[in-house]
Enzyme design. Structure first.
Site, PDB file in Angstrom:
ATOM      1  N   HIS A   1      -2.423 -14.066  -1.909  1.00  0.00           N
ATOM      2  CA  HIS A   1      -2.476 -15.249  -1.029  1.00  0.00           C
ATOM      3  C   HIS A   1      -2.669 -16.520  -1.842  1.00  0.00           C
ATOM      4  O   HIS A   1      -2.037 -17.540  -1.588  1.00  0.00           O
ATOM      5  CB  HIS A   1      -3.639 -15.130  -0.038  1.00  0.00           C
ATOM      6  CG  HIS A   1      -3.330 -14.269   1.135  1.00  0.00           C
ATOM      7  ND1 HIS A   1      -2.221 -14.434   1.926  1.00  0.00           N
ATOM      8  CD2 HIS A   1      -3.999 -13.222   1.663  1.00  0.00           C
ATOM      9  CE1 HIS A   1      -2.217 -13.525   2.891  1.00  0.00           C
ATOM     10  NE2 HIS A   1      -3.292 -12.770   2.748  1.00  0.00           N
TER      11      HIS A   1
ATOM     12  N   HIS B   1      -4.651  -8.369  -3.181  1.00  0.00           N
ATOM     13  CA  HIS B   1      -4.087  -8.989  -1.976  1.00  0.00           C
ATOM     14  C   HIS B   1      -4.517 -10.453  -1.865  1.00  0.00           C
ATOM     15  O   HIS B   1      -3.697 -11.333  -1.619  1.00  0.00           O
ATOM     16  CB  HIS B   1      -4.573  -8.177  -0.764  1.00  0.00           C
ATOM     17  CG  HIS B   1      -4.138  -8.693   0.567  1.00  0.00           C
ATOM     18  ND1 HIS B   1      -3.118  -8.123   1.294  1.00  0.00           N
ATOM     19  CD2 HIS B   1      -4.587  -9.724   1.328  1.00  0.00           C
ATOM     20  CE1 HIS B   1      -2.958  -8.771   2.430  1.00  0.00           C
ATOM     21  NE2 HIS B   1      -3.841  -9.754   2.486  1.00  0.00           N
ATOM     22  N   GLU B   2      -5.806 -10.701  -2.084  1.00  0.00           N
ATOM     23  CA  GLU B   2      -6.293 -12.081  -1.946  1.00  0.00           C
ATOM     24  C   GLU B   2      -5.756 -12.972  -3.063  1.00  0.00           C
ATOM     25  O   GLU B   2      -5.484 -14.152  -2.845  1.00  0.00           O
ATOM     26  CB  GLU B   2      -7.823 -12.115  -1.891  1.00  0.00           C
ATOM     27  CG  GLU B   2      -8.424 -11.368  -0.702  1.00  0.00           C
ATOM     28  CD  GLU B   2      -7.928 -11.840   0.669  1.00  0.00           C
ATOM     29  OE1 GLU B   2      -7.433 -12.984   0.785  1.00  0.00           O
ATOM     30  OE2 GLU B   2      -8.011 -11.043   1.626  1.00  0.00           O
TER      31      GLU B   2
ATOM     32  N   HIS C   1       1.911 -12.279   4.203  1.00  0.00           N
ATOM     33  CA  HIS C   1       1.831 -10.864   4.520  1.00  0.00           C
ATOM     34  C   HIS C   1       3.239 -10.273   4.613  1.00  0.00           C
ATOM     35  O   HIS C   1       4.134 -10.890   5.196  1.00  0.00           O
ATOM     36  CB  HIS C   1       1.099 -10.654   5.841  1.00  0.00           C
ATOM     37  CG  HIS C   1      -0.353 -10.978   5.752  1.00  0.00           C
ATOM     38  ND1 HIS C   1      -1.014 -11.728   6.685  1.00  0.00           N
ATOM     39  CD2 HIS C   1      -1.265 -10.646   4.811  1.00  0.00           C
ATOM     40  CE1 HIS C   1      -2.283 -11.837   6.323  1.00  0.00           C
ATOM     41  NE2 HIS C   1      -2.466 -11.197   5.193  1.00  0.00           N
TER      42      HIS C   1
HETATM   43 ZN   LIG Z   1      -4.009 -11.312   3.874  1.00  0.00          ZN
END
Ligand SMILES: [Zn+2]
Length: 193
Positions: A21, A17-18, A27
């Protein structure tokens, strides 16, 4: 990058997830059409974190369908003030799906492929357009990469729907009057792996 995401994602999911980003992904629940798929229970969100749930109109979705199982989607109790649900799925059968922790979902990969690789790979495989169906895509070896629940050669055969293998084991559609009990009731049912 967002604050305190450890609390709202699983272990492997956090890393992926990071990285998402870092690559510029937003998101999933910030997509403009998210209200077609989830309810955001604003009253249940910790006051300082409500803006984490804002819609971002600039998101490019590459025509990939909204994905409750995206590694970029929050879990159903993300940033909850009192342990109550902050993200409820409009289709009740899918409540266990948001925030899966097993890494990139098929649609996460599909969006990345469309963004960066598909054109090149199609060309290398002498294809003028995508022949893989049902969200499948042409892989580096020129074979179709099919989502679970569809099968080769062209992902044309559909056996079950996109979220099927992420549903709670006891998820059923009840069509006749009956008595049902949830394992572990009244505590929350824990999905076994
Ligand atoms: Zn996030």
């Amino acid at each position: 990058m967002c604050q305190q995401e450890k609390d709202v994602l699983g272990q492997l999911g956090i890393v992926v997830h990071e990285i998402g980003h870092a690559l510029g992904f937003y998101h999933e629940q910030s997509r403009p059409e998210r209200d077609d798929h989830v309810y955001i229970n604003t009253d249940n969100i910790l006051g300082n974190y409500r803006s984490n749930f804002d819609i971002v109109h600039a998101i490019e979705n590459y025509s990939v369908a909204y994905d409750l199982s995206s590694v970029m989607h929050y879990r159903s109790k993300a940033f909850s003030a009192k342990g109550n649900t902050t993200i409820a799925t409009k289709n009740l059968r899918y409540q266990s799906v948001p925030g899966q922790r097993d890494g990139l979902s098929h649609r996460d990969i599909l969006a990345n492929m469309i963004y960066g690789c598909t054109d090149t790979w199609l060309k290398n495989c002498n294809r003028s357009s995508e022949i893989c169906q049902n969200e499948g895509f042409t892989g580096r070896d020129c074979k179709c990469v099919c989502r679970s629940g569809t099968s080769s050669p062209n992902c044309a055969k559909v056996t079950f729907d996109y979220y099927n293998n992420l549903l709670q084991e006891y998820t059923e559609v009840v069509t006749n009057g009956t008595v049902i009990t949830s394992p572990n009731y009244p505590s929350e049912y824990e999905r076994s792996k």
